[in-house]
Scaffold this motif. Structure first.
Motif, PDB file in Angstrom:
ATOM      1  N   ALA A 172      -0.668  -1.511   0.793  1.00 10.29           N
ATOM      2  CA  ALA A 172      -0.307  -2.190   2.038  1.00 10.29           C
ATOM      3  C   ALA A 172      -0.142  -1.191   3.180  1.00 10.29           C
ATOM      4  N   PHE A 173       0.441  -0.032   2.865  1.00 15.11           N
ATOM      5  CA  PHE A 173       0.611   1.011   3.881  1.00 15.11           C
ATOM      6  C   PHE A 173      -0.750   1.531   4.343  1.00 15.11           C
ATOM      7  N   MET A 174      -1.689   1.725   3.414  1.00 14.54           N
ATOM      8  CA  MET A 174      -3.029   2.185   3.774  1.00 14.54           C
ATOM      9  C   MET A 174      -3.754   1.139   4.620  1.00 14.54           C
ATOM     10  N   ARG A 175      -3.593  -0.141   4.267  1.00 16.34           N
ATOM     11  CA  ARG A 175      -4.214  -1.204   5.070  1.00 16.34           C
ATOM     12  C   ARG A 175      -3.647  -1.220   6.482  1.00 16.34           C
ATOM     13  N   LEU A 176      -2.329  -1.022   6.583  1.00 15.99           N
ATOM     14  CA  LEU A 176      -1.685  -1.007   7.895  1.00 15.99           C
ATOM     15  C   LEU A 176      -2.167   0.169   8.727  1.00 15.99           C
TER      16      LEU A 176
ATOM     17  N   LEU B   9       4.731  -6.832   7.993  1.00 14.87           N
ATOM     18  CA  LEU B   9       3.426  -6.931   8.662  1.00 14.87           C
ATOM     19  C   LEU B   9       2.287  -7.261   7.711  1.00 14.87           C
ATOM     20  N   ASP B  10       2.453  -6.994   6.427  1.00 13.94           N
ATOM     21  CA  ASP B  10       1.387  -7.278   5.464  1.00 13.94           C
ATOM     22  C   ASP B  10       1.673  -8.606   4.771  1.00 13.94           C
ATOM     23  N   ALA B  11       0.779  -9.580   4.959  1.00 13.55           N
ATOM     24  CA  ALA B  11       1.004 -10.927   4.428  1.00 13.55           C
ATOM     25  C   ALA B  11       1.068 -10.943   2.899  1.00 13.55           C
TER      26      ALA B  11
ATOM     27  N   LEU C  87      13.620  -6.287  -1.207  1.00 11.75           N
ATOM     28  CA  LEU C  87      13.438  -4.861  -0.948  1.00 11.75           C
ATOM     29  C   LEU C  87      13.638  -4.542   0.530  1.00 11.75           C
ATOM     30  N   THR C  88      13.207  -5.446   1.404  1.00 15.32           N
ATOM     31  CA  THR C  88      13.440  -5.275   2.842  1.00 15.32           C
ATOM     32  C   THR C  88      14.931  -5.287   3.151  1.00 15.32           C
TER      33      THR C  88
ATOM     34  N   MET D 202      12.338   2.472   7.248  1.00 13.80           N
ATOM     35  CA  MET D 202      11.640   1.779   8.329  1.00 13.80           C
ATOM     36  C   MET D 202      10.206   1.457   7.913  1.00 13.80           C
ATOM     37  N   MET D 203       9.571   2.364   7.200  1.00  5.07           N
ATOM     38  CA  MET D 203       8.205   2.129   6.744  1.00  5.07           C
ATOM     39  C   MET D 203       8.149   0.928   5.803  1.00  5.07           C
TER      40      MET D 203
END
Length: 322
Positions: free
Chosen positions: A300-304, A51-53, A63-64, A43-44
């Motif tokens: 990207a996870f840190m930005r989110l 969500l990350d452009a 990958l999704t 899910m992550m």
């Protein structure tokens, strides 16, 4: 045909390791923890990629798809396994068994093809970088992903139908944790040589052909990477390809062992553990492999997370001034 119809039971008994009850608690813990990590990790990846452009690229599109596939893959089997381990009667309805067989097989075949497509994406990105945007455009990526899903489900319809048409003469005790083709074929009361040959041929198509294609792709990829003069460039290329290659080895290695080895009574217990590995452990490891070895996903996870924290802080301050 009448014999086949008469052999359809109201339910199947999934034996698993019921002859070794001391294994049930450790297995329950392993299944539950693996399932929770699989749900959270995949899910992550799906959320971060959408969500990350900066991750709106073909690599993360595939990958999704892999993460969505793994979510459905484990959900088709693990909840039923957890229920059966906690129950004295380890049963599954005939309809439930059919659905589990169809979904598990369809998603497994889809993953075989999808991993091959992902290797093609890496081949184009590294060996044909100037043409990458032209070759791997959005429409082509959609077509490739759709072809994987459609082929996987079409093959599952055929193999599931062949397997379920075999007469069982009232046998309903499946020596496995789930309804899988090798275990269901052992219930048949007629010679299964012909259908095993057909299934073996289909397994070659969906396992060995994609593996061969992946190996050829990575031969060219390694040659191209070794020609890169920048050490940082080589490290980045090997990093993104290394994650995919680890997933390929884990998934194909266990699937080939399960479906392309000659059936034998001595291999039944090993087959159970192997199917648990590619059906439960590998989907749990996939997001860990792609996140721990991929700097882009971690950033990207840190930005989110930073964006979410900033949004909550702003909302909190806004309420204070109201």
């Amino acid at each position: 045909m009448n014999l086949a119809n008469e052999s359809i039971p109201g339910e199947f008994i999934l034996l698993g390791f019921s002859d070794r009850p001391w294994l049930e608690l450790p297995l329950f813990v392993v299944f539950l923890v693996s399932y929770i990590l699989t749900i959270f990790g995949n899910m992550m990846i799906i959320l971060v990629s959408r969500l990350d452009a900066k991750l709106h690229t073909p690599m993360y599109f595939f990958l999704t798809n892999l993460s969505l596939l793994d979510l459905c893959y484990t959900t088709s089997t693990v909840p039923q396994m957890l229920i059966n381990i906690c129950s004295a009667q380890k049963v599954i309805s005939y309809g439930g068994c059919v659905a589990q067989l169809f979904i598990f097989l369809a998603l497994g075949c889809t993953e075989c093809l999808l991993l091959g497509v992902m290797s093609f994406d890496r081949f184009v990105a590294i060996c044909r970088p100037l043409y990458y945007a032209v070759i791997m455009h959005q429409r082509r990526c959609l077509h490739l992903a759709a072809a994987c899903w459609i082929s996987g489900f079409t093959n599952s319809v055929l193999q599931s139908t062949w397997t379920l048409q075999m007469p069982r003469c009232g046998h309903n005790k499946v020596d496995h944790f789930l309804c899988e083709i090798p275990a269901l074929l052992r219930l048949s009361c007629v010679d299964t040589t012909t259908i095993e040959a057909e299934l073996f041929f289909v397994s070659i198509v969906f396992l060995l052909i994609p593996v061969t294609f992946i190996l050829i792709s990575y031969t060219f990829i390694v040659q191209a990477v070794l020609r890169i003069r920048s050490a940082e460039g080589r490290r980045k290329a090997f990093g993104t390809c290394g994650s995919h290659l680890i997933v390929v080895v884990l998934f194909y290695g266990t699937a080939i062992y399960m479906y392309l080895q000659p059936p034998s009574p001595a291999s039944k217990d090993r087959g159970k553990m192997v199917s648990l590995f590619y059906g439960i452990i590998t989907p749990m490891l996939n997001p860990l492999i792609y996140t721990l070895r991929n700097k882009e996903v971690k950033c990207a996870f840190m930005r989110l997370m930073a964006r979410s924290s900033w949004s909550q802080s702003k909302d909190y301050k806004g309420r204070l001034f109201i």
